[in-house]
Design a protein around this motif. Structure first.
Motif, mmCIF file in Angstrom:
data_model
loop_
_atom_site.group_PDB
_atom_site.id
_atom_site.type_symbol
_atom_site.label_atom_id
_atom_site.label_comp_id
_atom_site.label_asym_id
_atom_site.label_seq_id
_atom_site.Cartn_x
_atom_site.Cartn_y
_atom_site.Cartn_z
ATOM 1 N N ASN A 5 -0.044 2.277 15.500
ATOM 2 C CA ASN A 5 0.108 0.551 15.486
ATOM 3 C C ASN A 5 2.289 0.900 13.837
ATOM 4 O O ASN A 5 2.051 1.945 13.411
ATOM 5 C CB ASN A 5 -0.793 -0.119 14.741
ATOM 6 N N GLY A 6 2.343 0.110 14.269
ATOM 7 C CA GLY A 6 3.473 -0.312 13.945
ATOM 8 C C GLY A 6 3.208 -0.442 12.472
ATOM 9 O O GLY A 6 4.795 0.484 12.262
ATOM 10 N N ILE A 7 3.053 -0.251 11.761
ATOM 11 C CA ILE A 7 2.730 -0.574 10.139
ATOM 12 C C ILE A 7 2.647 1.064 9.692
ATOM 13 O O ILE A 7 2.916 1.709 9.412
ATOM 14 C CB ILE A 7 2.363 -1.225 9.482
ATOM 15 N N ALA A 8 2.003 1.638 10.805
ATOM 16 C CA ALA A 8 1.538 2.999 10.099
ATOM 17 C C ALA A 8 3.002 3.798 10.744
ATOM 18 O O ALA A 8 3.127 4.584 10.691
ATOM 19 C CB ALA A 8 0.305 3.937 11.593
ATOM 20 N N ALA A 9 3.847 3.857 11.708
ATOM 21 C CA ALA A 9 4.350 3.854 12.263
ATOM 22 C C ALA A 9 6.005 4.229 11.250
ATOM 23 O O ALA A 9 6.603 4.912 10.854
ATOM 24 C CB ALA A 9 5.133 3.702 13.541
ATOM 25 N N LEU A 10 5.739 2.875 10.381
ATOM 26 C CA LEU A 10 6.617 2.708 9.617
ATOM 27 C C LEU A 10 6.935 3.279 8.273
ATOM 28 O O LEU A 10 7.607 3.847 7.681
ATOM 29 C CB LEU A 10 7.123 0.366 8.846
ATOM 30 N N ALA A 11 5.590 3.363 8.312
ATOM 31 C CA ALA A 11 4.825 3.711 6.559
ATOM 32 C C ALA A 11 5.605 5.751 6.987
ATOM 33 O O ALA A 11 5.958 6.288 5.937
ATOM 34 C CB ALA A 11 3.538 4.326 6.806
ATOM 35 N N ARG A 12 5.446 6.061 7.897
ATOM 36 C CA ARG A 12 5.208 7.746 7.993
ATOM 37 C C ARG A 12 7.006 7.731 7.780
ATOM 38 O O ARG A 12 7.318 8.822 7.520
ATOM 39 C CB ARG A 12 5.405 7.893 9.707
ATOM 40 N N GLU A 13 8.058 7.106 8.632
ATOM 41 C CA GLU A 13 9.037 7.139 8.473
ATOM 42 C C GLU A 13 10.169 7.035 6.731
ATOM 43 O O GLU A 13 10.190 7.417 6.781
ATOM 44 C CB GLU A 13 9.210 5.593 8.854
ATOM 45 N N GLN B 263 0.617 -1.046 -0.221
ATOM 46 C CA GLN B 263 0.034 0.157 0.135
ATOM 47 C C GLN B 263 1.133 1.067 0.072
ATOM 48 O O GLN B 263 2.176 0.782 0.753
ATOM 49 C CB GLN B 263 -0.903 -0.249 1.335
ATOM 50 N N ARG B 264 0.133 2.014 -0.341
ATOM 51 C CA ARG B 264 1.454 3.633 -0.799
ATOM 52 C C ARG B 264 0.823 3.736 0.964
ATOM 53 O O ARG B 264 0.091 4.050 1.474
ATOM 54 C CB ARG B 264 0.247 4.554 -1.170
ATOM 55 N N ALA B 265 2.653 4.039 1.351
ATOM 56 C CA ALA B 265 2.504 4.942 2.599
ATOM 57 C C ALA B 265 1.785 5.591 3.044
ATOM 58 O O ALA B 265 1.089 5.557 3.906
ATOM 59 C CB ALA B 265 4.184 5.194 2.764
ATOM 60 N N ARG B 266 1.029 6.409 2.245
ATOM 61 C CA ARG B 266 0.276 7.867 2.724
ATOM 62 C C ARG B 266 -0.656 7.346 3.227
ATOM 63 O O ARG B 266 -1.622 7.904 3.848
ATOM 64 C CB ARG B 266 0.263 8.869 1.644
ATOM 65 N N HIS B 267 -1.317 6.368 2.590
ATOM 66 C CA HIS B 267 -2.673 6.222 2.859
ATOM 67 C C HIS B 267 -2.916 5.256 4.048
ATOM 68 O O HIS B 267 -3.724 4.153 4.979
ATOM 69 C CB HIS B 267 -3.197 4.299 2.249
ATOM 70 N N LEU B 268 -1.389 4.581 4.791
ATOM 71 C CA LEU B 268 -1.338 4.001 6.062
ATOM 72 C C LEU B 268 -1.220 4.735 7.599
ATOM 73 O O LEU B 268 -1.118 4.893 8.421
ATOM 74 C CB LEU B 268 -0.312 2.889 6.348
ATOM 75 N N LEU B 269 -1.303 6.573 7.230
ATOM 76 C CA LEU B 269 -0.419 7.091 8.456
ATOM 77 C C LEU B 269 -1.705 7.771 8.499
ATOM 78 O O LEU B 269 -1.734 7.558 10.152
ATOM 79 C CB LEU B 269 0.055 8.260 7.090
ATOM 80 N N ASP B 270 -2.532 7.630 8.560
ATOM 81 C CA ASP B 270 -4.147 7.999 9.510
ATOM 82 C C ASP B 270 -4.840 6.333 10.386
ATOM 83 O O ASP B 270 -5.803 6.539 10.402
ATOM 84 C CB ASP B 270 -5.455 8.391 8.975
ATOM 85 N N ASP B 271 -4.001 5.050 9.769
ATOM 86 C CA ASP B 271 -4.676 4.016 11.150
ATOM 87 C C ASP B 271 -4.695 4.291 12.441
ATOM 88 O O ASP B 271 -3.948 4.864 12.805
ATOM 89 C CB ASP B 271 -3.957 2.904 10.505
ATOM 90 N N GLU B 272 -6.494 3.651 13.231
ATOM 91 C CA GLU B 272 -6.380 4.467 13.813
ATOM 92 C C GLU B 272 -6.937 2.477 14.486
ATOM 93 O O GLU B 272 -7.310 2.091 13.765
ATOM 94 C CB GLU B 272 -7.710 5.241 14.795
ATOM 95 N N PRO B 273 -6.242 2.091 15.752
ATOM 96 C CA PRO B 273 -5.418 3.162 16.869
ATOM 97 C C PRO B 273 -4.149 3.044 15.765
ATOM 98 O O PRO B 273 -3.438 2.492 15.229
ATOM 99 C CB PRO B 273 -5.803 2.176 17.978
#
Length: 225
Positions: free
Chosen positions: A143-151, A131-141
């Protein structure tokens, strides 16, 4: 697939899997100077990066040409090759057909860019676990994959801005932001084609590539793809 597995999934700039790297086996009918490095492969992985970096390290002088035909690959591998490319005073990227995603990152980091009349680049924003990293940035709650995507998203945006600043010396902030929008894929899908006229419109120096380069890529593809 659970989140723990997703976090450990290889981060790539293309969803495709597999590689057909051809540096070691050039078409015999056409001997290439050592300073011309073909990266004709579906995916640029760590093995590709090792081979390309090894060839670059052995080159004498400050000139290198990359012949690109790829849909991208591992973010780290592409950035390592791009970093090495920046060290050459005279560097050229030739794209007869396509250099998507991580391939575009390599093309943009060459001091000269040549594209075929039907060639395409694309956005380079990172893909994390398909998935595109930007689509994972707002995952709630959170989680690890969202933090990795943001990096990855932050690191790539910084890298692309640095690349474009070097390729657009003296450009206004507005011009730089337009180019950032295209290559970070803000208004199009990740692999949406960016043609030569669009690259030119951004102010990036780009010229036509000779037909002979396309024929060289065709020779690789007939043997290996």
């Amino acid at each position: 697939m659970n989140r723990a597995i997703l976090v450990t999934t290889l981060v790539t700039s293309s969803a495709l899997i597999g590689a057909g790297y051809l540096l070691r086996s050039r078409p015999r009918a056409r001997a290439l100077p050592s300073s011309i490095i073909p990266i004709v492969t579906p995916v640029i992985d760590v093995r590709v990066a090792e081979d390309v970096l090894g060839v670059m390290e052995q080159l004498r002088g400050d000139e290198v040409t990359l012949l690109l035909h790829t849909v991208g690959g591992c973010v780290t591998s592409c950035v390592m090759i791009a970093n090495a490319l920046r060290e050459f005073e005279r560097s050229t990227a030739i794209v007869p057909y396509m250099a998507l995603s991580g391939g575009t990152l390599l093309a943009l980091n060459a001091r000269q860019l040549q594209m075929g009349r039907s060639a395409s680049l694309s956005a380079v924003d990172p893909i994390v676990s398909g998935q595109r990293a930007r689509h994972l940035l707002d995952d709630e709650p959170p989680n690890g994959i969202a933090a990795l995507a943001r990096e990855y998203e932050v690191a790539m945006a910084r890298y692309v801005r640095d690349t474009l600043t070097a390729r657009l010396p003296g450009a206004s902030e507005a011009a730089l932001e337009r180019a950032m929008g295209v290559f970070m894929g803000e208004h199009a899908p990740h692999e949406w084609p960016v043609r030569r006229p669009e690259v030119e419109a951004l102010g990036l120096p780009v010229g036509p590539s000779a037909r002979s380069w396309a024929e060289m890529v065709d020779a690789y593809r007939k043997r290996w793809w």
